[in-house]
Design an enzyme around this catalytic site. Structure first.
Site, mmCIF file in Angstrom:
data_model
loop_
_atom_site.group_PDB
_atom_site.id
_atom_site.type_symbol
_atom_site.label_atom_id
_atom_site.label_comp_id
_atom_site.label_asym_id
_atom_site.label_seq_id
_atom_site.Cartn_x
_atom_site.Cartn_y
_atom_site.Cartn_z
ATOM 1 C CD GLU A 9 -2.949 -0.912 2.428
ATOM 2 O OE1 GLU A 9 -2.611 -0.188 3.381
ATOM 3 O OE2 GLU A 9 -3.997 -1.601 2.421
ATOM 4 C CD GLU B 72 -4.397 -5.319 3.612
ATOM 5 O OE1 GLU B 72 -3.210 -5.553 3.308
ATOM 6 O OE2 GLU B 72 -4.730 -4.384 4.379
#
Ligand code: MG
Length: 331
Positions: free
Chosen positions: A167, A256
């Site tokens: 991320e 995710e």
């Protein structure tokens, strides 16, 4: 019993027998045996028979040494996800920043991640190897070193999927930070492994899929882009951005997601989770739930003290864990 009734009875028995055999066969075929080598065609993952393939599974927590959740990196955990949760895929989150990460303890983290990869192969599951960092462009050389080793060891298997940047932050720029990092790591992987899927992280914690759709990586194949959501925080607005990206043909994967707020804690939002699951179904997206953990936060699948080695009962599961198991078993 007259003749007609007897024949209907016999037919029913025959049909019932056929269904049972078919189910038994289905149960014995692993996801990788069924789907084989995956590729990205247009905006979808397709399997060896060119069928759109959407997989569901769990994401392990940060692998960092001493963080506590590293204990779940076991073959037994993977086997239980395969056999009891009906997972098609698992995600190993190679800690690549903070204490105890690959940058501090290479051997410990490699051993754990390799345990998950080997167990996924043994159970016929796909496995995402994720470089779990929010600042990967600071350590590009380390990522290149790691993924080159992974490609050499596992690039020949149909199981392996690379995720090269978990991320990127919202302060990180797609065009000048993340895209150049991705191009460097992808080219290193492709020198060894020409074909397994590679997931590229998008900025703002894997939400700026619209930015990636406007400026995608070119000249490479079998590339996907990550879309992460936390159901209690992210709703319609993020789905709109995802639909924009999908409309432009960008292949997405929900590598995710959580049923709770973006912090991994707080309210579990069941209604929003089911909206997102409907979205994933509609667009044929694969998804992996955060996380395999008994840390005291609501995203954790397990209550404190659950076994590291799988074999869990529903008594071991948190409310999120129970919901996620049901989602996976029905996927
Ligand atoms: Mg390959």
């Amino acid at each position: 019993m007259n003749v007609l009734i007897r024949s209907i009875f016999a037919l029913t028995l025959t049909l019932f027998g056929t269904v049972q055999v078919a189910n038994a066969q289905a149960a014995n075929i692993s996801p990788v045996a069924q789907h084989g080598k995956l590729s990205v065609v247009g905006q979808h993952i397709r399997d060896q028979n060119r069928q759109i393939t959407s997989l569901a599974g769990p994401s392990f927590f940060w692998s960092n040494t001493g963080w506590g959740q590293d204990r779940f990196y076991t073959a037994g955990a993977v086997e239980t996800f395969a056999k009891d949760w009906n997972a098609g895929i698992v995600r190993a989150a190679m800690g690549a920043q903070n204490d105890g990460s690959y940058l501090d303890d290479e051997n410990g983290n490699i051993t754990r991640v390799q345990t998950i990869i080997d167990a996924a192969i043994a159970n016929g599951l796909y496995v995402i190897v994720d470089w779990h960092s929010h600042q990967a462009e600071r350590d590009t050389a380390k990522a290149v070193e790691f993924f080159t080793a992974v490609a050499n060891a596992y690039g020949h298997t149909p199981n392996l999927i690379y995720e090269i940047y978990n991320e990127p932050l919202n302060t990180t720029d797609w065009a000048t930070d993340v895209k150049p990092y991705a191009e460097t790591v992808i080219s290193a992987i492709r020198k060894v492994d020409p074909d397994n899927l590679i997931i590229v992280g998008t900025t703002s914690w894997a939400q700026d899929v619209d930015t990636a759709a406007d400026d995608p990586i070119t000249g490479q194949s079998n590339i996907l882009y990550s879309l992460h959501f936390y159901a209690a925080t992210h709703k319609k607005d993020l789905r709109k951005r995802a639909e924009y990206a999908i409309g432009k043909g960008l292949p997405l994967i929900i590598s995710e997601w959580g049923s709770v707020t973006y912090s991994g804690d707080g309210l579990m939002d069941e209604k929003s989770t089911h909206k997102w699951m409907g979205f994933a179904k509609k667009h044929g997206l694969s998804h992996l739930n955060w996380s395999v953990s008994d840390k005291d936060e609501t995203a954790s699948m397990f209550k404190p003290g659950a076994s590291s080695n799988g074999g869990w009962t529903t008594q071991d599961l948190t409310p999120s864990g129970r919901m996620v198991r049901d989602i996976m078993r029905d996927w």
